[in-house]
Design a protein around this motif. Structure first.
Motif, PDB file in Angstrom:
ATOM      1  N   ASN A 241       0.808  -1.216   0.000  1.00  0.00           N
ATOM      2  CA  ASN A 241       0.000   0.000   0.000  1.00  0.00           C
ATOM      3  C   ASN A 241       0.844   1.270   0.000  1.00  0.00           C
ATOM      4  OD1 ASN A 241      -2.632  -1.130  -0.045  1.00  0.00           O
ATOM      5  ND2 ASN A 241      -2.486  -1.627   2.126  1.00  0.00           N
ATOM      6  N   GLY A 242       1.981   1.232   0.688  1.00  0.00           N
ATOM      7  CA  GLY A 242       2.834   2.410   0.743  1.00  0.00           C
ATOM      8  C   GLY A 242       3.405   2.762  -0.611  1.00  0.00           C
ATOM      9  N   THR A 243       3.944   1.761  -1.320  1.00  0.00           N
ATOM     10  CA  THR A 243       4.516   1.992  -2.651  1.00  0.00           C
ATOM     11  C   THR A 243       3.436   2.412  -3.632  1.00  0.00           C
ATOM     12  OG1 THR A 243       6.273   0.375  -2.264  1.00  0.00           O
ATOM     13  CG2 THR A 243       5.774   0.924  -4.559  1.00  0.00           C
ATOM     14  N   LEU A 244       2.301   1.725  -3.589  1.00  0.00           N
ATOM     15  CA  LEU A 244       1.201   2.068  -4.489  1.00  0.00           C
ATOM     16  C   LEU A 244       0.730   3.496  -4.251  1.00  0.00           C
ATOM     17  CD1 LEU A 244      -0.917   1.330  -6.611  1.00  0.00           C
ATOM     18  CD2 LEU A 244      -2.322   0.362  -4.774  1.00  0.00           C
ATOM     19  N   LEU A 245       0.625   3.889  -3.001  1.00  0.00           N
ATOM     20  CA  LEU A 245       0.160   5.232  -2.682  1.00  0.00           C
ATOM     21  C   LEU A 245       1.156   6.279  -3.170  1.00  0.00           C
ATOM     22  CD1 LEU A 245      -2.010   6.936  -1.349  1.00  0.00           C
ATOM     23  CD2 LEU A 245      -0.807   6.673   0.823  1.00  0.00           C
ATOM     24  N   ARG A 246       2.451   6.037  -2.986  1.00  0.00           N
ATOM     25  CA  ARG A 246       3.461   6.984  -3.485  1.00  0.00           C
ATOM     26  C   ARG A 246       3.386   7.121  -4.994  1.00  0.00           C
ATOM     27  NH1 ARG A 246       6.638   4.466   0.477  1.00  0.00           N
ATOM     28  NH2 ARG A 246       7.564   3.063  -1.071  1.00  0.00           N
ATOM     29  N   ASN A 247       3.259   5.996  -5.702  1.00  0.00           N
ATOM     30  CA  ASN A 247       3.185   6.044  -7.160  1.00  0.00           C
ATOM     31  C   ASN A 247       1.908   6.732  -7.630  1.00  0.00           C
ATOM     32  OD1 ASN A 247       5.638   4.715  -7.378  1.00  0.00           O
ATOM     33  ND2 ASN A 247       4.709   2.681  -7.584  1.00  0.00           N
ATOM     34  N   LEU A 248       0.810   6.485  -6.929  1.00  0.00           N
ATOM     35  CA  LEU A 248      -0.460   7.109  -7.279  1.00  0.00           C
ATOM     36  C   LEU A 248      -0.400   8.618  -7.073  1.00  0.00           C
ATOM     37  CD1 LEU A 248      -3.481   7.084  -7.993  1.00  0.00           C
ATOM     38  CD2 LEU A 248      -3.953   6.521  -5.594  1.00  0.00           C
ATOM     39  N   MET A 249       0.130   9.063  -5.939  1.00  0.00           N
ATOM     40  CA  MET A 249       0.188  10.495  -5.657  1.00  0.00           C
ATOM     41  C   MET A 249       1.152  11.210  -6.598  1.00  0.00           C
ATOM     42  SD  MET A 249      -2.110  10.845  -3.451  1.00  0.00           S
ATOM     43  CE  MET A 249      -1.839  12.581  -3.063  1.00  0.00           C
ATOM     44  N   SER A 250       2.253  10.539  -6.956  1.00  0.00           N
ATOM     45  CA  SER A 250       3.180  11.120  -7.925  1.00  0.00           C
ATOM     46  C   SER A 250       2.513  11.286  -9.281  1.00  0.00           C
ATOM     47  CB  SER A 250       4.423  10.226  -8.047  1.00  0.00           C
ATOM     48  OG  SER A 250       5.288  10.697  -9.063  1.00  0.00           O
ATOM     49  N   LEU A 251       1.774  10.253  -9.692  1.00  0.00           N
ATOM     50  CA  LEU A 251       1.042  10.320 -10.951  1.00  0.00           C
ATOM     51  C   LEU A 251       0.002  11.436 -10.908  1.00  0.00           C
ATOM     52  CD1 LEU A 251       0.110   9.205 -13.712  1.00  0.00           C
ATOM     53  CD2 LEU A 251      -1.308   7.570 -12.466  1.00  0.00           C
ATOM     54  N   GLN A 252      -0.737  11.504  -9.827  1.00  0.00           N
ATOM     55  CA  GLN A 252      -1.786  12.511  -9.705  1.00  0.00           C
ATOM     56  C   GLN A 252      -1.205  13.922  -9.709  1.00  0.00           C
ATOM     57  OE1 GLN A 252      -4.718  11.929 -10.126  1.00  0.00           O
ATOM     58  NE2 GLN A 252      -6.006  13.504  -9.239  1.00  0.00           N
ATOM     59  N   ASP A 253      -0.057  14.098  -9.077  1.00  0.00           N
ATOM     60  CA  ASP A 253       0.588  15.407  -9.057  1.00  0.00           C
ATOM     61  C   ASP A 253       1.040  15.812 -10.458  1.00  0.00           C
ATOM     62  OD1 ASP A 253       1.748  17.669  -7.448  1.00  0.00           O
ATOM     63  OD2 ASP A 253       3.616  16.895  -8.305  1.00  0.00           O
ATOM     64  N   THR A 254       1.558  14.838 -11.218  1.00  0.00           N
ATOM     65  CA  THR A 254       1.976  15.115 -12.595  1.00  0.00           C
ATOM     66  C   THR A 254       0.785  15.485 -13.463  1.00  0.00           C
ATOM     67  OG1 THR A 254       3.852  13.589 -12.397  1.00  0.00           O
ATOM     68  CG2 THR A 254       3.122  14.148 -14.627  1.00  0.00           C
ATOM     69  N   VAL A 255      -0.317  14.767 -13.299  1.00  0.00           N
ATOM     70  CA  VAL A 255      -1.535  15.076 -14.055  1.00  0.00           C
ATOM     71  C   VAL A 255      -2.033  16.475 -13.722  1.00  0.00           C
ATOM     72  CG1 VAL A 255      -3.987  14.493 -14.302  1.00  0.00           C
ATOM     73  CG2 VAL A 255      -2.257  12.678 -14.356  1.00  0.00           C
ATOM     74  N   ARG A 256      -2.028  16.806 -12.458  1.00  0.00           N
ATOM     75  CA  ARG A 256      -2.539  18.116 -12.031  1.00  0.00           C
ATOM     76  C   ARG A 256      -1.669  19.259 -12.529  1.00  0.00           C
ATOM     77  NH1 ARG A 256      -1.357  21.271  -7.730  1.00  0.00           N
ATOM     78  NH2 ARG A 256       0.020  19.664  -6.872  1.00  0.00           N
ATOM     79  N   ARG A 257      -0.355  19.078 -12.519  1.00  0.00           N
ATOM     80  CA  ARG A 257       0.565  20.159 -12.864  1.00  0.00           C
ATOM     81  C   ARG A 257       0.790  20.308 -14.368  1.00  0.00           C
ATOM     82  NH1 ARG A 257       4.014  22.052  -8.767  1.00  0.00           N
ATOM     83  NH2 ARG A 257       3.721  21.036  -6.737  1.00  0.00           N
ATOM     84  N   ASN A 258       0.792  19.189 -15.092  1.00  0.00           N
ATOM     85  CA  ASN A 258       1.317  19.205 -16.461  1.00  0.00           C
ATOM     86  C   ASN A 258       0.328  18.842 -17.560  1.00  0.00           C
ATOM     87  OD1 ASN A 258       3.887  19.784 -15.340  1.00  0.00           O
ATOM     88  ND2 ASN A 258       4.250  17.592 -15.005  1.00  0.00           N
ATOM     89  N   THR A 259      -0.940  18.622 -17.230  1.00  0.00           N
ATOM     90  CA  THR A 259      -1.876  18.207 -18.268  1.00  0.00           C
ATOM     91  C   THR A 259      -3.102  19.110 -18.320  1.00  0.00           C
ATOM     92  OG1 THR A 259      -3.210  16.682 -16.914  1.00  0.00           O
ATOM     93  CG2 THR A 259      -1.161  15.814 -17.836  1.00  0.00           C
ATOM     94  N   THR A 260      -3.693  19.155 -19.507  1.00  0.00           N
ATOM     95  CA  THR A 260      -4.954  19.873 -19.702  1.00  0.00           C
ATOM     96  C   THR A 260      -6.011  18.985 -20.339  1.00  0.00           C
ATOM     97  OG1 THR A 260      -4.208  20.713 -21.858  1.00  0.00           O
ATOM     98  CG2 THR A 260      -3.811  22.117 -19.934  1.00  0.00           C
ATOM     99  N   SER A 261      -5.580  17.882 -20.980  1.00  0.00           N
ATOM    100  CA  SER A 261      -6.514  16.996 -21.674  1.00  0.00           C
ATOM    101  C   SER A 261      -6.763  15.697 -20.929  1.00  0.00           C
ATOM    102  CB  SER A 261      -5.980  16.670 -23.082  1.00  0.00           C
ATOM    103  OG  SER A 261      -5.813  17.839 -23.852  1.00  0.00           O
TER     104      SER A 261
END
Length: 299
Positions: A241-261
């Motif tokens: 759960n710890g690794t999955l959560l880190r990867n999920l939050m990193s992905l979500q942060d990238t989506v929030r900062r760098n995507t529009t579509s």
């Protein structure tokens, strides 16, 4: 972008005959016809305990307890259909004489693909991200659709189209990363840019390792195309759960900062235990206009 993607490659492929999209001499492992998997249907899942039902139908619930209280949960629950809606959606993945689900065609170029009227969704991702396993799980309610998988990653060289009655078409795209086709960009980009009936692209990321450089380049391509796409985190059964959560939050942060579509909510999937498969089926049915949902968000 073309130069950036030239080094990306194909992953495992799904086909119905040994000659479809494989190099000569490629060894194939055939998945024999079998009974429905015990977790293929929402109806069977509902017979399990409440916690198990919750985790299989709404996989974000597995990691939510580990989130800090300050984290906004709503970004992970934009699409939160009812169990009844998921049950309704899965009927589209049941083949019948009037609603046949089957392989349609493989193609190396967009001009080799016939014009198909139903809306399309496509899946792209790195080699070994679990793309073929995911599509196999989506079609698990229709075991008569034979699935064959190359033993050696990188031998998928074509776009593979699976028609789901008159409702929609699922397209298995060549992967990127190790051993991709040399003409990967020439094959994939035209489809993503100009395919008129493409309604959603699903970009798969391995949940056990998180975003890789090749994934970031693929995201950049999707952003340049400016057509809606969704991030899918696969293999969520592998990491803790710890690794999955880190990867999920990193992905979500990238989506929030760098995507529009990109759709703001990543979908979590395990093709091994079917976690999230029911939600993905419902999402596909929803975005293709195949069903009308009573509600799509958690109130």
């Amino acid at each position: 972008m073309v130069k950036l993607l030239a080094g990306l490659t194909a992953g495992t492929m799904i086909c119905l005959l040994p000659s479809r999209g494989l190099l000569p001499g490629t060894q194939l492992c055939s998945v024999p016809r079998q009974r429905l998997h015990k977790l293929a249907s929402v109806q069977n899942v509902r017979m399990l305990g409440p916690k198990k039902v919750q985790s299989l139908l709404y996989p974000f619930s597995q990691v939510e307890p580990y989130l800090d209280r300050s984290v906004d949960r709503s970004q992970f629950q934009h699409f939160h259909p009812s169990v009844e809606d998921m049950t309704k959606a899965e009927t589209l993945f049941l083949s019948s004489p009037s609603h046949k689900i089957d392989y349609r065609i493989s193609a190396e170029r967009l001009d080799h693909v016939p014009v198909l009227k139903p809306p399309e969704v496509c899946f792209i991702g790195r080699s070994n991200v679990g793309k073929s396993s995911l599509i196999r799980a989506l079609f698990s309610l229709t075991p008569e659709v034979e699935v064959r998988v190359s033993k050696t990653p990188g031998h998928t060289k074509k776009m593979n189209f699976f028609q789901v009655g008159r409702a929609f078409t699922i397209v298995d795209m060549p992967g990127y990363g190790h051993r991709s086709p040399k003409d990967f960009v020439d094959m994939v980009e035209p489809y993503l840019f100009i395919r008129e009936n493409l309604v959603r692209t699903f970009l798969l990321v391995d949940g056990s390792v998180g975003l890789q450089q090749a994934d970031l380049i693929a995201m950049e391509m999707c952003e340049e195309i400016r057509r809606p796409y969704v991030m899918v985190l696969t293999k969520i059964d592998k990491p803790g759960n710890g690794t999955l959560l880190r990867n999920l939050m990193s992905l979500q942060d990238t989506v929030r900062r760098n995507t529009t579509s990109c759709y703001p909510q990543p979908l979590l999937i395990s093709s091994l235990n079917f976690c999230g498969i029911y939600l993905l089926r419902c999402f596909i049915a929803h975005v293709t206009g195949s069903i009308s949902l009573t509600d799509t968000s958690l109130s």
